[in-house]
Structure formats: structure tokens, C-alpha cells
Design an enzyme around this catalytic site. Structure first.
Site, short mmCIF file in Angstrom:
data_model
loop_
_atom_site.label_atom_id
_atom_site.label_comp_id
_atom_site.label_asym_id
_atom_site.label_seq_id
_atom_site.Cartn_x
_atom_site.Cartn_y
_atom_site.Cartn_z
CD GLU A 39 -3.07 -0.51 0.01
OE1 GLU A 39 -3.19 -0.11 -1.17
OE2 GLU A 39 -3.54 -1.58 0.42
CB THR A 41 4.49 0.15 -2.50
OG1 THR A 41 3.34 -0.56 -2.96
CG2 THR A 41 4.74 -0.23 -1.05
N GLY A 129 -16.30 5.60 -3.46
CA GLY A 129 -15.74 6.19 -2.24
C GLY A 129 -15.36 5.14 -1.20
CB ALA A 130 -15.85 1.62 -0.91
CB SER A 133 -10.01 1.18 -8.07
OG SER A 133 -8.91 1.22 -7.26
CB SER A 134 -15.68 3.54 -8.30
OG SER A 134 -15.39 4.67 -7.53
CB SER A 135 -11.85 7.16 -9.94
OG SER A 135 -12.50 7.62 -8.82
CD GLU A 167 -7.91 9.31 -10.29
OE1 GLU A 167 -8.31 8.38 -11.00
OE2 GLU A 167 -8.16 9.39 -9.08
CG ASP A 179 -6.03 2.21 -7.71
OD1 ASP A 179 -5.34 1.36 -7.11
OD2 ASP A 179 -6.47 3.24 -7.14
C1 GAF Z 1 -5.06 4.89 -4.09
C2 GAF Z 1 -4.23 5.33 -5.28
F1 GAF Z 1 -5.03 5.65 -6.34
C3 GAF Z 1 -3.25 4.23 -5.69
O1 GAF Z 1 -2.41 4.70 -6.71
C4 GAF Z 1 -2.42 3.76 -4.49
O2 GAF Z 1 -1.44 4.71 -4.15
C5 GAF Z 1 -3.33 3.45 -3.30
O3 GAF Z 1 -4.21 4.52 -3.01
C6 GAF Z 1 -2.55 3.13 -2.05
O4 GAF Z 1 -1.83 1.96 -2.21
O5 GAF Z 1 -5.89 3.81 -4.45
#
Ligand code: GAF
Length: 389
Positions: A39, A41, A129-130, A133-135, A167, A179
Site C-alpha cells: 500500500e 508503494t 468512495g470505498a 477504485s471506481s474512478s 486523473e 489501480d
Molecule cells: C489509491 C491510489 F489511487 C493508488 O495509486 C495507491 O497509491 C493506493 O491509493 C494506495 O496503495 O488507491
């Protein structure tokens, strides 16, 4: 498992028919994702291990002969947006959803690609918003739609990069590449080990006996953008002081040896990133071997690191993680997933423990925190593509 229901397609087609008075020619989809480990990273050029999930953005579309883009958001009361490819594409003043679409199309144009107009309706069931990665799934769904409709010379990774550019530069959120990459390149029954520097990917088969469980804490993700950007700046500061390009370029042992060079908070941020990236490679090996005991330990360490060093968890999420960690023991792993400050927990657990986990959280979570969870049993799914019947 059938990923997209006929009902979802029928509903989408009905809206398309109602608005454009004809049936759509083609359908495309791109999934949301859950990150198993690694995360924050990605923007440090490190490793991540997400999988695409069986929740996605769906597009019904027909290409046009002119330069007009007409798009309808089925999940926003059929709000419409319309713009021409012949004029400079600017952000929409009020409809934030359409900026993801405008941004993706504008960035395809900036690559010098020849596009034509489309009529399309967009819908989706990735919880918004959860932290799932809906966006990114919307950006990748639009990129994939244009790539296939107009035979654009793009790889899946290009579609992902284009979504990230949109984005970062058009929507204004400074996310990494994880994502979009997993939404574009994920594969059924596999996790995706991604090197965020080279963008090399390796598919890793999910052990058949482990289910992917996602629990939405339903804690509204607050301060996400500002805290996310602060974390990025602290990581960049650490790299600058250490004289390296990115935190990818230092091992945990070397970082520990240079602890005194960094301000205390900056050191803890760097410690999280460097250790989580190393854990991600170890977790990929453990996943390959179906080694639940090691996965359990790595996911527990990852969560503690996000909580204590990176400081991106919240108390209700820590509660779910602690409760499930005790329940699962060495049989499965659990940690917060995604950017943090609310959102979801991911757990890998033997199928026969799922019902018990659901019951335990139902009994304890609301009583302890006042929030109500949503529980999903997911499966690792394919990345973006055309929906065929
Ligand atoms: C969000 C970001 F969009 C990803 O790129 C990533 O940094 C994540 O947070 C954290 O691991 O989803």
C-alpha cells in the site's frame, strides 16, 4: 462464475434505447480492484499485489461518424454530457463524473490519436468512495472503449497510463498507477504482481481454497486527497534526503542504518513503504505456494505498518482487522486495503471460515463502533475488455 449479469446488460440497454432511440452496438467493461498487499508503494516505484474484482464499470456504446461525444451517466439520474472532439476539452463545471470521461478522451487526443464521436451510456456497481477504485475502472473502461472502437495502437498498459494521466492532470488527484494497471491487465482467478517502476506484471494464481473477502467499513473516507498528497510529499522528502530516485532504491536494512538522517515522521513513512514493498514480494511467493500461514503474518505486519508508521487507518477498521485476525489465526490474512482514512478491509480465508467471519463482524462491529459493515465475497476477475454474450 458469471461476472456480468444479463439483467445489468438489459437495464443498460433499456436506458440506451430510451435516450438514443436505438440499441447500442457494443459493450465494454473495466473492473474495480482490491489490493492484497503493497500500500502506497506504487508512487514510490515499488511492488503491489492487487486483483481485479467482479464489480465493474459498464459501457454501452455506438460509434458516430462525426466528432460529437454524447454520454449519459445511468447512476447519476441519467445526467448527460455532450462535447465536441474538434474543440479543446475543458473540465465540466458541475458534473464531476464527466471529468473522468472528458479527461481520458482529452489525454487520448494528446497522444496524437485520431478519434471519432460516440453515443454511450455508462453505469457501474463498484462501490464509490470505498477505496475499490471506481474512478480507475471508469477511466479504464472509457480508454478501452475508444481503443477497441477505433483500433487505437495502444497496449493495455497504455490505457492504464492514459487513465492515470487523466486523473493526475485533468481531475487533479495525484494517484499512482496500481489501480488503472490492474483494472486494465487483471486476469480471472489471478492476482497481479506489478513492478510499478518497469510496469512488468506477473499473474499469480489464487489458491483455490482461499476466498477473497472485502468488508466495507462504511467509514466515509475523509481528508483523502490532502492526506494522500502529504504522504507522497513525505516519501519524496525521504528519497531526496537519502539521495535516491525513489524509495524503491533502498533496502530495509540500508534504510534502518540511515535512520538518523531523517526526521522521525519521515522515517516512519519511509519504513512503511520500504517494508511493505518487500512484504509484497514475499506475499507473492506465499500466494504461489498457497502458504496461508505466511500470508497471514505478512498481512498482519502490513496492517500494523499502515496503522503505526504510515498512520492511514481509522479505529473502526483496526477493530475489524483485529477481530478477524484473532478469528482466522494462521489460516488466513486480513488488513486494510486501498488509500486509507476509511474504506475497506481485505481478507483471504478458507471458504469454510467465511460464514463465521460474516457472523462475527455482524455481531460485533455495529455494537462496537456504530457503523454498519457491508460484506462481499469476491473473485479475482478479468481486466478491461469487450463484454460478449
Ligand atoms: C489509491 C491510489 F489511487 C493508488 O495509486 C495507491 O497509491 C493506493 O491509493 C494506495 O496503495 O488507491
Amino acid at each position: 462464475m458469471k461476472i456480468i449479469s444479463q439483467q445489468a446488460i438489459d437495464d443498460l440497454n433499456a436506458i440506451y434505447q430510451h435516450i438514443f432511440e436505438t440499441a447500442p452496438e457494443r459493450h465494454f467493461q473495466a473492473p474495480g480492484r482490491v489490493n492484497l498487499i503493497g500500500e502506497h508503494t506504487d508512487y514510490n516505484d515499488g511492488f503491489v499485489l492487487p486483483c481485479a474484482i467482479n464489480y465493474q464499470t459498464l459501457v454501452a456504446v455506438t460509434p458516430r461518424e462525426d466528432n460529437l461525444v454524447r454520454v449519459v451517466a445511468a447512476d447519476y439520474d441519467n445526467e448527460r454530457d455532450e462535447f465536441s472532439l474538434s474543440s479543446a476539452i475543458e473540465p465540466h463545471p458541475t458534473q464531476l463524473w464527466s471529468n473522468y470521461i472528458r479527461g481520458v478522451i482529452k489525454h487520448l487526443q494528446l497522444r496524437g490519436l485520431q478519434l471519432k464521436g460516440v453515443d454511450m451510456v455508462v453505469t457501474g456497481n463498484v462501490p464509490q468512495g470505498a477505496g475499490l477504485s471506481s474512478s480507475a475502472s471508469l477511466e479504464v473502461a472509457i480508454g478501452e472503449t475508444f481503443r477497441q472502437l477505433f483500433d487505437l495502437p495502444l497496449t493495455s498498459a497504455d490505457v492504464a497510463l492514459n487513465g492515470q494521466e487523466a486523473e493526475n492532470q485533468f481531475v487533479g488527484c495525484n494517484c499512482g498507477i496500481m489501480d488503472q494497471m490492474v483494472s486494465a491487465c487483471g486476469a480471472q482467478n489471478n492476482a497481479l504482481l506489478l513492478d510499478c517502476r518497469s510496469l512488468e506484471t506477473q499473474l499469480i494464481s489464487m489458491p483455490k481454497e482461499l476466498d477473497v473477502v472485502i468488508i466495507n467499513s462504511n467509514v466515509k473516507r475523509g481528508l483523502v486527497d490532502s492526506e494522500y498528497n502529504t504522504r507522497r510529499e513525505q516519501c519524496e522528502e525521504a528519497a531526496r534526503i537519502l539521495g535516491i530516485k525513489a524509495l524503491r532504491d533502498i533496502s530495509l536494512t540500508d534504510l534502518q542504518a540511515q535512520k538518523d538522517k531523517l526526521p522521525e515522521v519521515v522515517y516512519r513513512r519511509a519504513h512503511h513503504v520500504v517494508s511493505d514493498s518487500e512484504r509484497t514480494l514475499q506475499a507473492a511467493d506465499a500466494l504461489r505456494a498457497g502458504d496461508a500461514k505466511t500470508l497471514s503474518a505478512l498481512m498482519a505486519e502490513s496492517h500494523a505498518s499502515m496503522r503505526d508508521d504510515f498512520e492511514i487507518t481509522v479505529k473502526p477498521i483496526d477493530f475489524i482487522v483485529a477481530t478477524l485476525a484473532e478469528y482466522l489465526g494462521e489460516h488466513g490474512g486480513v488488513r486494510m486495503t486501498g488509500g486509507g482514512f476509511g474504506g475497506c478491509i481485505v481478507a483471504l480465508m478458507p471458504r469454510e471460515m467465511v460464514a463465521g467471519a460474516q457472523q462475527l463482524i455482524a455481531e460485533r462491529y455495529h455494537a462496537e463502533t456504530g457503523y454498519q459493515e457491508t460484506f462481499y465475497v469476491c473473485c479475482a476477475s478479468d481486466g478491461a475488455g469487450e463484454v460478449r454474450f
